[in-house]
Design a protein around this motif. Sequence first.
Motif, PDB file in Angstrom:
ATOM      1  N   SER A   1      33.395  -2.204 -27.512  1.00 21.44           N
ATOM      2  CA  SER A   1      32.311  -3.150 -27.244  1.00 21.44           C
ATOM      3  C   SER A   1      32.847  -4.565 -27.351  1.00 21.44           C
ATOM      4  CB  SER A   1      31.188  -2.945 -28.259  1.00 21.44           C
ATOM      5  OG  SER A   1      30.625  -1.653 -28.128  1.00 21.44           O
ATOM      6  N   VAL A   2      32.562  -5.368 -26.326  1.00 24.10           N
ATOM      7  CA  VAL A   2      33.027  -6.755 -26.305  1.00 24.10           C
ATOM      8  C   VAL A   2      31.905  -7.646 -25.787  1.00 24.10           C
ATOM      9  CG1 VAL A   2      35.459  -6.186 -25.979  1.00 24.10           C
ATOM     10  CG2 VAL A   2      33.995  -6.555 -23.990  1.00 24.10           C
ATOM     11  N   GLN A   3      32.042  -8.927 -26.039  1.00 21.33           N
ATOM     12  CA  GLN A   3      31.126  -9.910 -25.479  1.00 21.33           C
ATOM     13  C   GLN A   3      31.548 -10.237 -24.052  1.00 21.33           C
ATOM     14  OE1 GLN A   3      28.366 -11.422 -26.944  1.00 21.33           O
ATOM     15  NE2 GLN A   3      28.637  -9.901 -28.575  1.00 21.33           N
ATOM     16  N   ALA A   4      30.596 -10.671 -23.258  1.00 15.79           N
ATOM     17  CA  ALA A   4      30.918 -11.104 -21.899  1.00 15.79           C
ATOM     18  C   ALA A   4      32.010 -12.171 -21.941  1.00 15.79           C
ATOM     19  CB  ALA A   4      29.671 -11.645 -21.214  1.00 15.79           C
ATOM     20  N   GLY A   5      32.954 -12.044 -21.021  1.00 18.40           N
ATOM     21  CA  GLY A   5      34.089 -12.952 -20.999  1.00 18.40           C
ATOM     22  C   GLY A   5      35.295 -12.426 -21.754  1.00 18.40           C
ATOM     23  N   GLY A   6      35.109 -11.364 -22.491  1.00 19.40           N
ATOM     24  CA  GLY A   6      36.194 -10.793 -23.277  1.00 19.40           C
ATOM     25  C   GLY A   6      37.114  -9.908 -22.448  1.00 19.40           C
ATOM     26  N   SER A   7      38.088  -9.333 -23.137  1.00 19.30           N
ATOM     27  CA  SER A   7      39.104  -8.513 -22.473  1.00 19.30           C
ATOM     28  C   SER A   7      39.300  -7.193 -23.211  1.00 19.30           C
ATOM     29  CB  SER A   7      40.451  -9.247 -22.436  1.00 19.30           C
ATOM     30  OG  SER A   7      40.379 -10.437 -21.690  1.00 19.30           O
ATOM     31  N   LEU A   8      39.704  -6.203 -22.460  1.00 20.32           N
ATOM     32  CA  LEU A   8      40.099  -4.911 -23.007  1.00 20.32           C
ATOM     33  C   LEU A   8      41.231  -4.364 -22.157  1.00 20.32           C
ATOM     34  CD1 LEU A   8      36.676  -3.090 -23.647  1.00 20.32           C
ATOM     35  CD2 LEU A   8      38.276  -3.843 -25.408  1.00 20.32           C
ATOM     36  N   THR A   9      42.079  -3.549 -22.776  1.00 19.26           N
ATOM     37  CA  THR A   9      43.112  -2.831 -22.039  1.00 19.26           C
ATOM     38  C   THR A   9      42.930  -1.338 -22.266  1.00 19.26           C
ATOM     39  OG1 THR A   9      44.692  -4.648 -22.234  1.00 19.26           O
ATOM     40  CG2 THR A   9      45.566  -2.476 -21.676  1.00 19.26           C
ATOM     41  N   LEU A  10      42.687  -0.618 -21.197  1.00 20.84           N
ATOM     42  CA  LEU A  10      42.559   0.825 -21.271  1.00 20.84           C
ATOM     43  C   LEU A  10      43.923   1.467 -21.021  1.00 20.84           C
ATOM     44  CD1 LEU A  10      39.282   1.412 -19.226  1.00 20.84           C
ATOM     45  CD2 LEU A  10      39.553   0.769 -21.622  1.00 20.84           C
ATOM     46  N   SER A  11      44.181   2.542 -21.732  1.00 22.38           N
ATOM     47  CA  SER A  11      45.411   3.314 -21.544  1.00 22.38           C
ATOM     48  C   SER A  11      45.053   4.750 -21.219  1.00 22.38           C
ATOM     49  CB  SER A  11      46.261   3.288 -22.816  1.00 22.38           C
ATOM     50  OG  SER A  11      46.633   1.979 -23.153  1.00 22.38           O
ATOM     51  N   CYS A  12      45.891   5.375 -20.434  1.00 21.65           N
ATOM     52  CA  CYS A  12      45.719   6.787 -20.094  1.00 21.65           C
ATOM     53  C   CYS A  12      47.078   7.455 -20.239  1.00 21.65           C
ATOM     54  CB  CYS A  12      45.184   6.937 -18.682  1.00 21.65           C
ATOM     55  SG  CYS A  12      45.088   8.648 -18.087  1.00 21.65           S
ATOM     56  N   VAL A  13      47.257   8.163 -21.343  1.00 24.97           N
ATOM     57  CA  VAL A  13      48.511   8.849 -21.587  1.00 24.97           C
ATOM     58  C   VAL A  13      48.451  10.215 -20.919  1.00 24.97           C
ATOM     59  CG1 VAL A  13      50.057   9.761 -23.340  1.00 24.97           C
ATOM     60  CG2 VAL A  13      48.823   7.625 -23.763  1.00 24.97           C
ATOM     61  N   THR A  14      49.452  10.501 -20.131  1.00 22.98           N
ATOM     62  CA  THR A  14      49.457  11.760 -19.388  1.00 22.98           C
ATOM     63  C   THR A  14      50.587  12.675 -19.847  1.00 22.98           C
ATOM     64  OG1 THR A  14      50.956  11.115 -17.602  1.00 22.98           O
ATOM     65  CG2 THR A  14      48.641  10.452 -17.388  1.00 22.98           C
ATOM     66  N   SER A  15      50.384  13.944 -19.641  1.00 21.77           N
ATOM     67  CA  SER A  15      51.441  14.940 -19.855  1.00 21.77           C
ATOM     68  C   SER A  15      51.263  16.035 -18.820  1.00 21.77           C
ATOM     69  CB  SER A  15      51.385  15.514 -21.268  1.00 21.77           C
ATOM     70  OG  SER A  15      50.149  16.150 -21.488  1.00 21.77           O
ATOM     71  N   GLY A  16      52.390  16.632 -18.444  1.00 22.50           N
ATOM     72  CA  GLY A  16      52.327  17.707 -17.458  1.00 22.50           C
ATOM     73  C   GLY A  16      52.428  17.258 -16.027  1.00 22.50           C
ATOM     74  N   ILE A  17      52.467  15.940 -15.792  1.00 17.66           N
ATOM     75  CA  ILE A  17      52.665  15.420 -14.442  1.00 17.66           C
ATOM     76  C   ILE A  17      53.676  14.288 -14.494  1.00 17.66           C
ATOM     77  CG2 ILE A  17      50.374  16.028 -13.577  1.00 17.66           C
ATOM     78  CD1 ILE A  17      49.614  13.051 -13.899  1.00 17.66           C
ATOM     79  N   ASN A  18      54.285  14.025 -13.364  1.00 19.89           N
ATOM     80  CA  ASN A  18      55.204  12.907 -13.221  1.00 19.89           C
ATOM     81  C   ASN A  18      54.429  11.803 -12.517  1.00 19.89           C
ATOM     82  OD1 ASN A  18      57.136  11.048 -12.547  1.00 19.89           O
ATOM     83  ND2 ASN A  18      58.539  12.500 -11.609  1.00 19.89           N
ATOM     84  N   ILE A  19      54.087  10.744 -13.234  1.00 10.37           N
ATOM     85  CA  ILE A  19      53.229   9.718 -12.625  1.00 10.37           C
ATOM     86  C   ILE A  19      53.950   8.959 -11.522  1.00 10.37           C
ATOM     87  CG2 ILE A  19      51.862   9.499 -14.723  1.00 10.37           C
ATOM     88  CD1 ILE A  19      53.144   6.747 -15.166  1.00 10.37           C
ATOM     89  N   ALA A  20      55.268   9.064 -11.474  1.00  5.38           N
ATOM     90  CA  ALA A  20      55.991   8.439 -10.365  1.00  5.38           C
ATOM     91  C   ALA A  20      55.716   9.166  -9.051  1.00  5.38           C
ATOM     92  CB  ALA A  20      57.482   8.426 -10.650  1.00  5.38           C
ATOM     93  N   ARG A  21      55.272  10.391  -9.134  1.00  7.83           N
ATOM     94  CA  ARG A  21      54.950  11.173  -7.939  1.00  7.83           C
ATOM     95  C   ARG A  21      53.487  11.608  -7.976  1.00  7.83           C
ATOM     96  NH1 ARG A  21      59.125  12.705  -4.884  1.00  7.83           N
ATOM     97  NH2 ARG A  21      58.071  14.570  -4.111  1.00  7.83           N
ATOM     98  N   SER A  22      52.649  10.635  -8.345  1.00  7.56           N
ATOM     99  CA  SER A  22      51.219  10.910  -8.413  1.00  7.56           C
ATOM    100  C   SER A  22      50.432   9.720  -7.922  1.00  7.56           C
ATOM    101  CB  SER A  22      50.794  11.200  -9.863  1.00  7.56           C
ATOM    102  OG  SER A  22      51.426  12.344 -10.375  1.00  7.56           O
TER     103      SER A  22
END
Length: 125
Positions: A11-32
């Motif tokens: 939860s953030v105030q308007a004007g704020g920032s967030l960074t979402l991360s998505c950690v993957t396993s079982g796939i090669n993200i270079a070929r996705s």
Amino acid sequence: QVQMVESGGGSVQAGGSLTLSCVTSGINIARSCMGWFRQAPGKEREGVAAIGTLGSTGYVDSVKGRFTISKDRARNTLYLQMNSLKPEDTAMYYCAARIASYCDPDFSKQNYMYWGQGTQVTVAS
């Protein structure tokens, strides 16, 4: 077995920032093909940002200039940097992937095979 785990919502105030991360396993993200989608209550899931196999990126008009999608091949992780957040950005955010030898940024949710469980982003006015 492919797994995709999002984190970084909050939860953030308007004007704020967030960074979402998505950690993957079982796939090669270079070929996705990979993307970030969001779904607000009562609304369809929509594509927000997408990244092709060669690193080309695309954004829905409502987030252009504010959001940045990127991927770290060494960490097999997809990111979404979100700046200047607005109340209308409030939604559950999902990362998605499909294996591809080549793709351009793809915003069609029906084309994605693998999904994370989602992370909630709430922006207060």
